[in-house]
Design a protein around this motif. Structure first.
Motif, PDB file in Angstrom:
ATOM      1  N   MET A   6       0.839  -1.207   0.000  1.00 45.59           N
ATOM      2  CA  MET A   6       0.000   0.000   0.000  1.00 45.59           C
ATOM      3  C   MET A   6       0.880   1.266   0.000  1.00 45.59           C
ATOM      4  SD  MET A   6      -3.110   1.104   2.530  1.00 45.59           S
ATOM      5  CE  MET A   6      -4.197  -0.151   1.937  1.00 45.59           C
ATOM      6  N   SER A   7       0.449   2.272  -0.761  1.00 50.75           N
ATOM      7  CA  SER A   7       1.186   3.534  -0.801  1.00 50.75           C
ATOM      8  C   SER A   7       1.023   4.246   0.549  1.00 50.75           C
ATOM      9  CB  SER A   7       0.611   4.389  -1.936  1.00 50.75           C
ATOM     10  OG  SER A   7       0.359   5.677  -1.510  1.00 50.75           O
ATOM     11  N   ASP A   8       1.934   5.180   0.839  1.00 48.22           N
ATOM     12  CA  ASP A   8       1.766   5.904   2.102  1.00 48.22           C
ATOM     13  C   ASP A   8       0.904   7.146   1.923  1.00 48.22           C
ATOM     14  OD1 ASP A   8       3.546   7.200   0.583  1.00 48.22           O
ATOM     15  OD2 ASP A   8       5.159   7.317   2.087  1.00 48.22           O
ATOM     16  N   HIS A   9       0.285   7.293   0.756  1.00 50.12           N
ATOM     17  CA  HIS A   9      -0.604   8.444   0.549  1.00 50.12           C
ATOM     18  C   HIS A   9      -1.955   8.199   1.210  1.00 50.12           C
ATOM     19  CE1 HIS A   9       1.947  10.801  -1.932  1.00 50.12           C
ATOM     20  NE2 HIS A   9       2.073   9.873  -2.869  1.00 50.12           N
ATOM     21  N   ARG A  10      -2.425   9.191   1.960  1.00 52.14           N
ATOM     22  CA  ARG A  10      -3.727   9.065   2.621  1.00 52.14           C
ATOM     23  C   ARG A  10      -4.733   9.999   1.958  1.00 52.14           C
ATOM     24  NH1 ARG A  10      -1.353  10.795   8.071  1.00 52.14           N
ATOM     25  NH2 ARG A  10      -0.292  11.975   6.474  1.00 52.14           N
ATOM     26  N   VAL A  11      -5.908   9.454   1.706  1.00 53.57           N
ATOM     27  CA  VAL A  11      -6.967  10.248   1.071  1.00 53.57           C
ATOM     28  C   VAL A  11      -8.217  10.158   1.933  1.00 53.57           C
ATOM     29  CG1 VAL A  11      -8.402  10.517  -0.993  1.00 53.57           C
ATOM     30  CG2 VAL A  11      -6.050   9.722  -1.218  1.00 53.57           C
ATOM     31  N   VAL A  12      -8.850  11.295   2.174  1.00 50.03           N
ATOM     32  CA  VAL A  12     -10.157  11.289   2.842  1.00 50.03           C
ATOM     33  C   VAL A  12     -11.209  11.668   1.799  1.00 50.03           C
ATOM     34  CG1 VAL A  12     -11.637  12.414   4.552  1.00 50.03           C
ATOM     35  CG2 VAL A  12      -9.284  11.833   5.139  1.00 50.03           C
ATOM     36  N   VAL A  13     -12.237  10.836   1.689  1.00 51.52           N
ATOM     37  CA  VAL A  13     -13.363  11.129   0.803  1.00 51.52           C
ATOM     38  C   VAL A  13     -14.537  11.498   1.694  1.00 51.52           C
ATOM     39  CG1 VAL A  13     -14.909  10.224  -0.977  1.00 51.52           C
ATOM     40  CG2 VAL A  13     -12.517   9.484  -0.923  1.00 51.52           C
ATOM     41  N   ILE A  14     -15.077  12.697   1.502  1.00 48.74           N
ATOM     42  CA  ILE A  14     -16.233  13.134   2.311  1.00 48.74           C
ATOM     43  C   ILE A  14     -17.483  12.825   1.501  1.00 48.74           C
ATOM     44  CG2 ILE A  14     -17.331  15.067   3.498  1.00 48.74           C
ATOM     45  CD1 ILE A  14     -14.524  16.481   3.292  1.00 48.74           C
ATOM     46  N   GLY A  15     -18.193  11.776   1.903  1.00 45.80           N
ATOM     47  CA  GLY A  15     -19.422  11.411   1.198  1.00 45.80           C
ATOM     48  C   GLY A  15     -19.286  10.077   0.495  1.00 45.80           C
ATOM     49  N   ALA A  16     -20.228   9.165   0.807  1.00 48.02           N
ATOM     50  CA  ALA A  16     -20.261   7.855   0.137  1.00 48.02           C
ATOM     51  C   ALA A  16     -21.421   7.813  -0.838  1.00 48.02           C
ATOM     52  CB  ALA A  16     -20.371   6.749   1.177  1.00 48.02           C
ATOM     53  N   GLY A  17     -21.658   8.956  -1.526  1.00 49.76           N
ATOM     54  CA  GLY A  17     -22.572   8.955  -2.662  1.00 49.76           C
ATOM     55  C   GLY A  17     -21.881   8.213  -3.797  1.00 49.76           C
ATOM     56  N   ILE A  18     -22.557   8.118  -4.930  1.00 51.16           N
ATOM     57  CA  ILE A  18     -22.005   7.288  -6.002  1.00 51.16           C
ATOM     58  C   ILE A  18     -20.642   7.824  -6.469  1.00 51.16           C
ATOM     59  CG2 ILE A  18     -23.094   8.352  -8.043  1.00 51.16           C
ATOM     60  CD1 ILE A  18     -23.182   4.652  -7.332  1.00 51.16           C
ATOM     61  N   GLY A  19     -20.521   9.165  -6.527  1.00 54.00           N
ATOM     62  CA  GLY A  19     -19.240   9.754  -6.945  1.00 54.00           C
ATOM     63  C   GLY A  19     -18.131   9.417  -5.963  1.00 54.00           C
ATOM     64  N   GLY A  20     -18.417   9.560  -4.667  1.00 52.96           N
ATOM     65  CA  GLY A  20     -17.414   9.276  -3.635  1.00 52.96           C
ATOM     66  C   GLY A  20     -17.037   7.805  -3.612  1.00 52.96           C
ATOM     67  N   LEU A  21     -18.029   6.935  -3.825  1.00 53.81           N
ATOM     68  CA  LEU A  21     -17.753   5.496  -3.817  1.00 53.81           C
ATOM     69  C   LEU A  21     -16.811   5.114  -4.955  1.00 53.81           C
ATOM     70  CD1 LEU A  21     -21.341   4.165  -2.997  1.00 53.81           C
ATOM     71  CD2 LEU A  21     -19.298   3.844  -1.586  1.00 53.81           C
ATOM     72  N   VAL A  22     -17.065   5.686  -6.127  1.00 52.65           N
ATOM     73  CA  VAL A  22     -16.211   5.354  -7.282  1.00 52.65           C
ATOM     74  C   VAL A  22     -14.792   5.871  -7.044  1.00 52.65           C
ATOM     75  CG1 VAL A  22     -15.825   5.842  -9.743  1.00 52.65           C
ATOM     76  CG2 VAL A  22     -18.096   5.174  -8.937  1.00 52.65           C
ATOM     77  N   THR A  23     -14.675   7.099  -6.535  1.00 47.37           N
ATOM     78  CA  THR A  23     -13.336   7.632  -6.236  1.00 47.37           C
ATOM     79  C   THR A  23     -12.628   6.722  -5.227  1.00 47.37           C
ATOM     80  OG1 THR A  23     -14.207   9.869  -6.486  1.00 47.37           O
ATOM     81  CG2 THR A  23     -12.062   9.679  -5.466  1.00 47.37           C
ATOM     82  N   ALA A  24     -13.349   6.374  -4.147  1.00 44.84           N
ATOM     83  CA  ALA A  24     -12.737   5.555  -3.090  1.00 44.84           C
ATOM     84  C   ALA A  24     -12.292   4.207  -3.642  1.00 44.84           C
ATOM     85  CB  ALA A  24     -13.738   5.362  -1.953  1.00 44.84           C
ATOM     86  N   LEU A  25     -13.156   3.595  -4.455  1.00 45.56           N
ATOM     87  CA  LEU A  25     -12.835   2.275  -5.012  1.00 45.56           C
ATOM     88  C   LEU A  25     -11.588   2.353  -5.890  1.00 45.56           C
ATOM     89  CD1 LEU A  25     -13.378  -0.666  -5.756  1.00 45.56           C
ATOM     90  CD2 LEU A  25     -15.115   0.118  -7.386  1.00 45.56           C
ATOM     91  N   GLN A  26     -11.568   3.330  -6.786  1.00 41.99           N
ATOM     92  CA  GLN A  26     -10.441   3.377  -7.722  1.00 41.99           C
ATOM     93  C   GLN A  26      -9.136   3.745  -7.011  1.00 41.99           C
ATOM     94  OE1 GLN A  26     -11.827   5.714 -11.147  1.00 41.99           O
ATOM     95  NE2 GLN A  26     -12.277   3.757 -12.155  1.00 41.99           N
ATOM     96  N   LEU A  27      -9.212   4.612  -6.014  1.00 42.84           N
ATOM     97  CA  LEU A  27      -7.970   4.977  -5.302  1.00 42.84           C
ATOM     98  C   LEU A  27      -7.494   3.826  -4.409  1.00 42.84           C
ATOM     99  CD1 LEU A  27      -8.585   8.737  -4.402  1.00 42.84           C
ATOM    100  CD2 LEU A  27      -7.250   7.778  -6.295  1.00 42.84           C
ATOM    101  N   ALA A  28      -8.454   3.146  -3.761  1.00 40.28           N
ATOM    102  CA  ALA A  28      -8.059   2.002  -2.926  1.00 40.28           C
ATOM    103  C   ALA A  28      -7.432   0.924  -3.814  1.00 40.28           C
ATOM    104  CB  ALA A  28      -9.269   1.462  -2.171  1.00 40.28           C
TER     105      ALA A  28
END
Ligand code: FAD
Length: 519
Positions: A1-23
């Motif tokens: 895992m990279s040491d980059h940390r990302v916080v996504v505010i919101g688990a709407g469809i846009g946030g879920l896709v961002t979270a999935l692709q970054l994870a």
């Protein structure tokens, strides 16, 4: 895992896709959401023990999810059970007429011929051809690309693309363009309604929104377990790749230091530091300063007109009298009054169009007993004003259910059955700073396409995803925005790595040319 940390505010469809692709790319992702479950507007309400989809119900542009799931090594079929619908929507008018729009264009042509004659069916065919051309022109350069400037879009479209759009008449409204195509007022009304998919009035939406007709004619699917199952699955895939989800957790502030987002402060006082923060709520919340003054400066200061809100009724009841399909529309005669009431008078429509999703129907299913229904009428985004009185809401409810009754539908909403009602006031509470607007800003006027923020913001390290930003509202579009945000985060982190000075200078981010939306 990279040491980059990302916080996504919101688990709407846009946030879920961002979270999935970054994870999936190995980043340490934390998603925080004030709601108790993933999905945002893709929410389910439990009424009389039955889970009812009480947000989006029309699933289109499945190719968007085919691409997103392929990007994380799986497929839609592997993750969800989905079925195409033969009948896209069933329409009823209070003069007794009815019309089905089919997935099969020949069957739709025949249905138009039966409703309004052969000449109108030929005009319908010409309309479909034009909608397809507009869609094919805008899909690669506008819908799938980063937020463009007007000049940039013109360049990308080339002479042919620009002339295709110019032929529509850049200043024409969707409504006036439909008048050129259809002589039958019912068909003009039916296709004009597509403006409401972006929360807009057909009288003020640009003619290019006819592309939504093509989106729907390309196919509508039903998902087993409802639209909410899509959100749950995306969440599951993100968790499997290491993402962490914190529900019932509101974010109060996006922290910024030296011109760069550095993390968030949660309502419980906890602070999460991050190399990138992605905001998936409505940008109006940033503009109102709800996430702090640093984030306020990251969005366009000038508010745009709000899109539509809605009143919805989620219920489990027996119905009789009409052969409902899955997606049903009930129209009144005076269509213009609905949008005058909402956008000019700021009041609930006295003559609303009613959408009824019969969730146990479609693809040959016929319920025998009580069935799950979501009923929706458009409403002004006035959930933060005192104008929507209980009396006005009750009047709107009576008018809406009377319209369905006049069209022949008996809904046995009696002592033994209940409906859960959601109003613009409730939507405003769920989606802060919106007044209950469900689609971000209204798409009014041809310039509106260039007034949405992109994934990048002027605050380095802060990115945007969701239906209020480019390319716009709707489940697939918000998903595309999530994908654009993930790409923008990756590009920004890569450029920060290459040039450590950029991370500390407090300057603007320097995303790569291929993934850099202009705000
Ligand atoms: C009733 C209804 C019917 C619709 N019908 C359709 C349809 O049939 N087809 C279609 O394609 N689209 C439809 N839409 C539109 C579609 O649902 C949306 O465009 C899309 O789901 C928006 O997704 P989003 O990524 O913007 O996130 P949203 O769904 O807006 O979710 C944002 C999330 O962020 C969270 N959040 C916001 N601020 C904070 C904060 N400060 N701290 C923590 N969490 C926060 C919220 O709790 C929410 O969960 C409909 C919408 C509604 C409401």
């Amino acid at each position: 895992m990279s040491d980059h940390r990302v916080v996504v505010i919101g688990a709407g469809i846009g946030g879920l896709v961002t979270a999935l692709q970054l994870a999936h790319q190995g980043l340490a992702v934390t998603v925080v959401d004030a709601a108790p479950a993933p999905g945002g507007k893709l929410r389910q309400l439990v009424v009389d023990g039955a889970a009812i989809d009480s947000g989006p119900t029309v699933f289109t542009m499945r190719w968007v999810f085919d691409q997103i799931l392929a990007s994380v090594g799986t497929t839609l079929e592997a993750e969800l059970s989905i079925r195409p619908l033969d009948i896209l929507a069933r329409h009823w008018w209070d003069d007794g007429s009815t019309f089905d729009l089919h997935a099969d264009p020949t069957r739709s042509f025949d249905a138009v011929a039966r409703l309004a004659g052969l000449a109108e069916a030929q005009r319908f065919r010409a309309f479909c051809a034009e909608a397809k051309t507009v869609y094919r022109t805008l899909e690669p350069h506008y819908i799938c690309g980063p937020a463009p400037s007007m000049l940039g879009l013109g360049r990308a479209l080339g002479v042919q693309g620009v002339s295709t759009l110019a032929k529509l008449g850049p200043l024409s409204s969707l409504w006036s363009t439909l008048g050129r195509h259809f002589h039958d007022p019912r068909l003009r009304q039916l296709f004009g309604r597509y403006a409401t998919y972006t929360g807009s009035s057909p009288w003020q939406a640009p003619a290019t929104l006819m592309l939504i007709a093509q989106v729907e004619l390309d196919g509508v699917w039903s998902i087993e377990g409802g639209m909410h199952a899509l959100a749950r699955r995306l969440e599951g895939l993100a968790i499997a790749r290491g993402a962490r989800f914190l529900y019932n957790t509101a974010c109060e502030q996006i922290n910024a230091q030296n011109g760069r987002a550095t993390g968030v402060r949660l309502a419980n006082g906890e602070r999460l530091s991050a190399d990138a923060v992605v905001f998936n709520g409505d940008v109006a919340a940033l503009r109102h300063g709800l996430l702090g003054s640093g984030a306020r400066r990251a969005v366009r200061p000038k508010p745009q007109p709000r899109s539509l809100s809605a009143i919805t009724w989620s219920m489990r009841v027996p119905t009789a009298g009409l052969a409902l399909d899955r997606h049903n529309l009930f129209f009144q005669r005076d269509y213009a009054s609905e949008f005058r009431d909402i956008f000019q008078r700021g009041q609930l429509p006295l003559a609303p169009t009613v959408y009824l999703c019969a969730q146990d129907r479609g693809a040959g299913n016929e319920p025998t007993g009580p069935e799950r229904l979501l009923c929706l009428v458009n409403a002004p985004a006035a959930g933060d004003l005192d104008t929507l009185t209980e009396k006005a809401i009750e009047q709107c409810e009576t008018t809406s259910f009377n319209l369905m009754r006049r069209c022949g539908l008996a809904i046995a909403l009696g002592a033994s059955a209940t409906a859960t009602r959601t109003t613009p006031v409730d939507f405003h509470r769920l989606f802060p700073a919106t007044g209950g607007a469900l689609y971000g800003q209204a798409s009014h006027g041809w310039m509106s396409a260039f007034k949405r923020s992109g994934a990048n913001t002027p605050l380095a390290g802060l990115f945007l995803a969701g239906g209020s930003v480019h390319p716009g509202p709707g489940v697939p579009m918000a998903a595309l925005s999530g994908q654009l945000a993930a790409a923008a985060v990756m590009a920004s982190l890569a450029s920060t790595k290459r040039s450590p000075a950029a991370a500390t200078s407090g300057g603007t981010s320097t995303p790569s040319a291929t993934t850099a939306p202009t705000a």
